[in-house]
Write a protein that holds these residues in place. Structure first.
Motif, PDB file in Angstrom:
ATOM      1  N   SER A  14       0.780  -1.327  -0.050  1.00 46.85           N
ATOM      2  CA  SER A  14       0.130   0.227  -0.019  1.00 46.85           C
ATOM      3  C   SER A  14       0.934   1.308   0.056  1.00 46.85           C
ATOM      4  N   GLY A  15       0.334   2.442  -0.517  1.00 45.74           N
ATOM      5  CA  GLY A  15       0.929   3.519  -0.605  1.00 45.74           C
ATOM      6  C   GLY A  15       1.541   3.979  -1.940  1.00 45.74           C
ATOM      7  N   VAL A  16       1.187   5.039  -2.498  1.00 47.04           N
ATOM      8  CA  VAL A  16       1.598   5.167  -3.962  1.00 47.04           C
ATOM      9  C   VAL A  16       3.189   5.083  -3.900  1.00 47.04           C
ATOM     10  N   GLY A  17       3.832   4.513  -4.976  1.00 45.78           N
ATOM     11  CA  GLY A  17       5.030   4.291  -5.263  1.00 45.78           C
ATOM     12  C   GLY A  17       5.617   3.116  -4.417  1.00 45.78           C
ATOM     13  N   SER A  18       4.750   2.302  -3.755  1.00 42.12           N
ATOM     14  CA  SER A  18       5.148   1.064  -2.946  1.00 42.12           C
ATOM     15  C   SER A  18       5.475   0.110  -3.756  1.00 42.12           C
ATOM     16  N   SER A  19       6.484  -0.830  -3.291  1.00 45.28           N
ATOM     17  CA  SER A  19       6.432  -2.253  -4.111  1.00 45.28           C
ATOM     18  C   SER A  19       7.282  -3.148  -3.294  1.00 45.28           C
ATOM     19  N   LEU A  20       6.822  -4.591  -3.532  1.00 42.41           N
ATOM     20  CA  LEU A  20       7.193  -5.616  -2.816  1.00 42.41           C
ATOM     21  C   LEU A  20       7.722  -6.715  -3.812  1.00 42.41           C
ATOM     22  N   ALA A  21       8.805  -7.326  -3.669  1.00 38.84           N
ATOM     23  CA  ALA A  21       9.262  -8.231  -4.735  1.00 38.84           C
ATOM     24  C   ALA A  21       9.502  -9.873  -4.016  1.00 38.84           C
ATOM     25  N   PHE A  22       8.762 -10.787  -4.219  1.00 36.29           N
ATOM     26  CA  PHE A  22       9.338 -12.183  -3.892  1.00 36.29           C
ATOM     27  C   PHE A  22      10.237 -12.533  -5.050  1.00 36.29           C
ATOM     28  N   ARG A  23      11.438 -13.068  -4.451  1.00 39.23           N
ATOM     29  CA  ARG A  23      12.574 -13.360  -5.689  1.00 39.23           C
ATOM     30  C   ARG A  23      13.032 -14.919  -5.348  1.00 39.23           C
ATOM     31  N   ALA A  24      12.961 -15.661  -6.151  1.00 37.80           N
ATOM     32  CA  ALA A  24      13.674 -16.926  -6.096  1.00 37.80           C
ATOM     33  C   ALA A  24      15.009 -16.751  -6.931  1.00 37.80           C
ATOM     34  N   LEU A  25      16.131 -16.829  -6.282  1.00 39.88           N
ATOM     35  CA  LEU A  25      17.496 -16.606  -6.871  1.00 39.88           C
ATOM     36  C   LEU A  25      18.473 -17.805  -6.734  1.00 39.88           C
ATOM     37  N   GLN A  26      19.374 -18.215  -7.618  1.00 40.62           N
ATOM     38  CA  GLN A  26      20.234 -19.013  -7.695  1.00 40.62           C
ATOM     39  C   GLN A  26      21.646 -18.307  -7.781  1.00 40.62           C
ATOM     40  N   TRP A  27      22.520 -18.666  -6.881  1.00 40.14           N
ATOM     41  CA  TRP A  27      23.910 -18.088  -6.864  1.00 40.14           C
ATOM     42  C   TRP A  27      24.769 -18.939  -7.824  1.00 40.14           C
ATOM     43  N   ASN A  28      25.360 -18.559  -9.022  1.00 38.37           N
ATOM     44  CA  ASN A  28      26.197 -19.263 -10.147  1.00 38.37           C
ATOM     45  C   ASN A  28      27.548 -19.163  -9.968  1.00 38.37           C
ATOM     46  N   GLY A  29      27.854 -18.600  -8.686  1.00 30.55           N
ATOM     47  CA  GLY A  29      29.465 -18.445  -8.320  1.00 30.55           C
ATOM     48  C   GLY A  29      29.848 -17.388  -8.611  1.00 30.55           C
ATOM     49  N   SER A  30      29.318 -16.326  -9.292  1.00 30.98           N
ATOM     50  CA  SER A  30      29.865 -15.196  -9.625  1.00 30.98           C
ATOM     51  C   SER A  30      28.468 -14.025  -9.544  1.00 30.98           C
ATOM     52  N   SER A  31      27.279 -14.408  -9.823  1.00 30.03           N
ATOM     53  CA  SER A  31      26.388 -13.363  -9.792  1.00 30.03           C
ATOM     54  C   SER A  31      24.775 -14.130  -9.340  1.00 30.03           C
ATOM     55  N   SER A  32      24.023 -13.464  -9.198  1.00 34.23           N
ATOM     56  CA  SER A  32      22.590 -13.870  -8.827  1.00 34.23           C
ATOM     57  C   SER A  32      21.843 -14.195 -10.064  1.00 34.23           C
ATOM     58  N   VAL A  33      21.022 -15.204 -10.377  1.00 35.27           N
ATOM     59  CA  VAL A  33      20.131 -15.267 -11.455  1.00 35.27           C
ATOM     60  C   VAL A  33      18.726 -15.986 -11.074  1.00 35.27           C
ATOM     61  N   ILE A  34      17.831 -15.587 -11.801  1.00 35.20           N
ATOM     62  CA  ILE A  34      16.370 -16.146 -11.437  1.00 35.20           C
ATOM     63  C   ILE A  34      16.343 -17.602 -11.277  1.00 35.20           C
ATOM     64  N   SER A  35      15.751 -17.918 -10.323  1.00 34.15           N
ATOM     65  CA  SER A  35      15.516 -19.367 -10.080  1.00 34.15           C
ATOM     66  C   SER A  35      14.032 -19.808  -9.975  1.00 34.15           C
ATOM     67  N   SER A  36      13.608 -20.887  -9.197  1.00 34.09           N
ATOM     68  CA  SER A  36      12.276 -21.198  -9.239  1.00 34.09           C
ATOM     69  C   SER A  36      11.978 -21.498  -7.584  1.00 34.09           C
ATOM     70  N   PHE A  37      10.531 -21.394  -7.624  1.00 35.90           N
ATOM     71  CA  PHE A  37      10.036 -22.092  -6.281  1.00 35.90           C
ATOM     72  C   PHE A  37       9.431 -23.651  -6.386  1.00 35.90           C
ATOM     73  N   ASN A  38      10.105 -24.319  -6.216  1.00 33.99           N
ATOM     74  CA  ASN A  38       9.706 -25.876  -6.067  1.00 33.99           C
ATOM     75  C   ASN A  38       8.504 -26.010  -5.688  1.00 33.99           C
ATOM     76  N   GLY A  39       7.594 -26.623  -6.321  1.00 32.95           N
ATOM     77  CA  GLY A  39       6.217 -26.694  -5.755  1.00 32.95           C
ATOM     78  C   GLY A  39       5.300 -25.634  -5.972  1.00 32.95           C
ATOM     79  N   GLY A  40       5.811 -24.581  -6.051  1.00 35.52           N
ATOM     80  CA  GLY A  40       5.061 -23.322  -6.427  1.00 35.52           C
ATOM     81  C   GLY A  40       5.141 -22.423  -5.354  1.00 35.52           C
ATOM     82  N   LEU A  41       4.632 -21.204  -5.306  1.00 39.91           N
ATOM     83  CA  LEU A  41       4.571 -20.238  -4.127  1.00 39.91           C
ATOM     84  C   LEU A  41       3.054 -19.882  -3.900  1.00 39.91           C
ATOM     85  N   ILE A  42       2.463 -20.206  -2.916  1.00 36.63           N
ATOM     86  CA  ILE A  42       1.012 -20.471  -2.706  1.00 36.63           C
ATOM     87  C   ILE A  42       0.501 -19.393  -1.623  1.00 36.63           C
TER      88      ILE A  42
END
Length: 831
Positions: free
Chosen positions: A224-252
């Motif tokens: 809530s609130g103009v300009g507000s934002s929230l992110a849920f992120r699934a990430l994988q560390w590949n040894g040098s940087s973070s990349v997008i990953s997955s929520f196994n079984g889903g995010l419910i």
């Protein structure tokens, strides 16, 4: 000797050091400088048992508040590190709050699972609160390098996130470290301000590896609130940087804010759920609040922006409310969207589905009650290259879905892919529920299969509302196909298409393509198309360069009074464009049928040997239209009957109107080749229900190839209870001609139990001219003996029915014969 002693001395020192460290790993409880319920600063030693601030390796304990509210604050500029956080609130009436104005790191090392929390909010989620203030981070990590290392962070209570705050769970020490037990929040999550993050990162990349049933958010999520934002992120560390990953079984999401919402995103706010190859499921309603002034409506974004071969699935299991100007955006290599419950989209709201993979697909499925009011569903082929995927690319409705007030479902491409129907784009669409397109709305597709009910168009107070468009509203697709009575897999099941207001099917701009409307199929019966409601003037336009309407055996096309069916070609100048109706089923014609081809192409209406064409009422019109761009450059309107052509009531009339501009088309030429003409409602009905008059205005009829004319007689000539066929003229000239081929057959059927007691003369045909004679005569389907005779007039046909003796006359005659036989026998016996 000295070397050996040194070795043992070092071992003893190492063991002593380890023992010393373990002694330092304490459970340190908050005591509020002697008042455990007192608030205070975390970094003040006097507030902790032993006057020692918890540090790395310690379990910091914020135990029950027995009354009132206690707030423990990590002050700005004084970040803290511990190994575990224990917070308990089991006493009702107390509120236990931890506020981070700077970072808190919960760090440990375990070859297996590291539990960073020991939380108990049994007094209520609102009684245990974690506030992560602006710019602060709560980091939970397992630093062990073992490949089986993982971290568990089960959060109970209320989580409040400020501007730029982060809640982060991390297992990146080993090459396959993971967050095995995944995501769990038992209470509300509230985000106010921009840039709030909830992050889960591991080197393996599957968040919730050992919980295939899913990752759960059991409290409501509010942004809530103009300009507000929230992110849920699934990430994988590949040894040098973070990349997008997955929520196994889903995010419910299973929470309920008291108003039935699992998720609520306010005006000007955004919730991002960032992962690929994941299912996002909402077991309760999702609410996106409406725009206000210059502030946009709430935004829910799901999936990944990567062009990969992964699939994101979005399940709205209990509906959503999308306020005006709000937006849902789901994206991944492929995207599946499943809707259930009560779903509403207000004016200007959008549901955008982007499939990005080179072999990507999109499935948009509604099984709920879905109302789109001036809103948009856009299926966006956003791949950077074309492909030959045979995957599903379309929508399905099994529930109730209404598009109104200019709402639209469109197939688009933000990346410039061809949207003219190639690569399966827009081909996989079907309805087995109720789908209504009303008041200026549009439904895009290349191929559409209906085994439910489709209502196209709408009216108010007897006046059609704004025209609706089906198939190619933006002239996106070239060829368009609507199949009524068969599903996407080819399984036959009856469907219904109701035209309730002005509607257009197909393209309205020229392409070398065809619009096909199939009612039923060779294996599907019971389907129906209804043009109009019997009173409201509506027009159903089927449009493209070529147009074909196939009405299969066992299915019905009804053009009702006030309704107009227009088949029109878009062919320009001297290009050919044909329109045709092929009827193997039943056509009930009470309104207007207009046939508009272009240049030299034909306009055809063909009723096959299995088809029936019924003129119903006295307002039926068949109109030959001029070429849409080339004036009178059209050939004849061919009307061929190989099945049955009949009336439908006691008095029926079909008027042919020549609007083609060609004098040679002044009259309709009806060719009956092996078919049957019968006035009234068929033949052989019980009582007088099948008797009627059928008038054809400005039409000629030619019968050949063993064609049949059937007339019912159910009373005397004076009673008027007999069929009559009339060919009349509304336009002066040489029309209204009946031409009987030498093999044409006349069948007189007696109905209503009637037999003439005396000779009766019936004029069964009236015309401007009659040529030829019948090649055969039938009486009740059998060869005539002396039941009737035919008289051919210059302008009609009469039949004279012979008198049939009354039953009493038959009895007297039989009695006389019998008496004679008896007397003859007596005479022989006497001799």
């Amino acid at each position: 000797m000295n070397t050996q002693l040194l070795f043992y001395s070092l071992r003893i020192s190492a063991v002593s050091l380890i023992f010393s460290v373990s002694l330092l790993a304490d459970d340190i409880a908050w005591d509020g400088d002697g008042v455990p319920n007192a608030s205070g600063e975390w970094e003040v030693g006097a507030n902790w048992a032993g006057d020692t601030v918890p540090s790395a390796g310690d379990d910091a304990q914020l135990l029950d508040v027995t009354g009132g509210t206690r707030t423990v604050t990590i002050s700005e500029g004084v970040p803290q590190t511990i190994s575990q956080l224990t917070m308990k609130q089991t006493t009702i009436g107390g509120i236990n709050i931890l506020t981070l104005e700077d970072d808190l790191t919960i760090s440990g090392t375990s070859a297996g699972a590291l539990n960073v929390f020991d939380l108990d909010a049994s007094a209520g989620a609102d009684a245990l609160v974690l506030n992560i203030a602006d710019g602060s981070t709560l980091l939970m990590e397992n630093t062990n390098t073992n490949t089986t290392s993982s971290v568990n962070a089960f959060f109970e209570g209320t989580l409040n996130l400020g501007v730029g705050s982060t809640y982060r769970v991390e297992a990146i020490g080993g090459s396959t470290s993971d967050i095995n037990d995944g995501v769990f929040f038992s209470g509300p999550i509230n985000a106010t301000g921009a840039g709030a993050e909830i992050q889960y990162e591991s080197t393996r990349g599957w968040i919730g590896d050992t919980t295939p049933d899913g990752n759960f958010v059991d409290g409501p999520v509010t942004v809530s609130g103009v300009g507000s934002s929230l992110a849920f992120r699934a990430l994988q560390w590949n040894g040098s940087s973070s990349v997008i990953s997955s929520f196994n079984g889903g995010l419910i999401f299973r929470g309920d804010d008291g108003a039935g919402n699992a998720v609520s995103v306010g005006t000007g706010s955004t919730l991002n759920l960032v992962a690929w190859a994941s299912t996002f499921a909402f077991e309760n309603n999702v609410e996106l609040l409406a725009e206000s002034g210059e502030d946009a409506g709430g935004i829910l974004a799901l999936g990944s922006s990567d062009s990969n071969a992964k699939t994101t699935t979005v399940d709205f299991l209990d509906g959503f409310d999308l306020g005006a100007g709000s937006r849902v955006e789901a994206s991944d290599g492929s995207v599946n969207v499943n809707l259930a419950g009560t779903l509403s989209m207000a004016e200007g709201s959008e549901f955008l589905v982007k499939f990005l993979g080179s072999q990507g697909s999109v499935e948009f499925v509604n099984a709920g009650d879905f109302d789109m009011d001036g809103s948009m569903v856009n299926l966006d082929w956003a791949a950077t290259s074309s492909n030959t995927s045979s995957g599903t690319r379309g929508f399905t409705n099994t529930g109730n879905w209404t598009l109104r007030n200019g709402a639209s479902l469109s197939f688009i491409s933000s990346s410039g892919r061809p949207t003219n129907g190639g690569f399966g784009f827009g081909k996989d669409n079907e309805n087995s529920g109720t789908l209504s397109i009303e008041s200026g709305s549009s439904l895009g597709f290349q191929d559409f299969y209906n085994t439910g009910t489709v209502n196209a168009g709408s009216s108010t107070g007897g006046v059609s509302e704004a025209t609706v468009y089906l198939g190619s509203p933006e002239n996106t697709f070239r060829s368009v196909s609507f199949v009524n009575g068969r599903d996407l897999e080819g399984v036959a099941s009856a469907g219904t298409l109701n035209i309730r207001g002005n509607a257009v099917l197909g393209r309205t701009v020229y392409e070398s393509s065809t619009t096909t409307l199939d009612n039923g199929s060779a294996s599907s019966v019971g389907s129906s198309i209804h043009v109009g409601d019997g009173t409201t003037p509506v027009t159903f336009t089927v449009s493209n360069r070529h147009v074909v309407l196939n009405n299969y055996e066992g299915n019905q096309l009804a053009v009702r009074s006030g309704g107009t069916l227009l088949l029109t070609s878009t062919a320009p100048a001297t290009s050919t464009g044909s329109v045709a109706i092929n009827n193997d089923g039943t056509i009930v014609h009470a309104g207007t049928i207009q046939m508009q081809s272009n240049f030299w192409a034909d306009r055809d209406i063909v009723t096959s040997s299995t088809g029936t064409y019924r003129v119903s009422g006295e307002e039926a019109v068949l109109e030959a239209m001029p070429g849409p761009t080339s004036g009178s450059n059209v050939l004849s309107l061919d009307f061929t009957v190989a099945g049955q052509f009949s009336g439908d009531s006691a008095s029926d009339r079909m008027t042919y109107v020549n609007s083609s501009g060609r004098s040679s088309e002044t009259y309709l030429n009806m060719a009956v080749t092996g078919g049957e003409i019968t006035p009234g409602a068929g033949s052989g009905g019980s009582g007088v229900s099948s008797i009627g008059s059928l008038e054809l205005v400005d039409a000629n009829a030619t019968l050949s190839s063993g064609s049949l004319m059937t007339f019912d007689i159910g009373g005397t000539q004076a009673s008027g209870l007999y069929d009559v066929l009339t060919l009349s003229l509304d336009t002066a000239g040489s029309g209204a001609i009946l031409d009987l081929g030498t093999d044409t057959i006349l069948d007189i059927q007696m109905v209503n139990g009637f037999l003439p007691g005396e000779e009766q003369v019936y004029t069964i045909v009236g015309a401007a001219s009659v040529t030829g004679t019948f090649g055969g005569l039938l009486y009740n389907g059998e060869a005539v003996t002396d039941e009737y005779s035919v008289n051919y007039l210059a302008n009609g046909i009469e039949v004279t029915m012979s008198a049939v003796p009354e039953p009493t006359a038959f009895a007297a005659l039989f009695g006389g014969i019998a008496l004679g036989v008896v007397l003859l026998r007596r005479r022989k016996n006497a001799l």
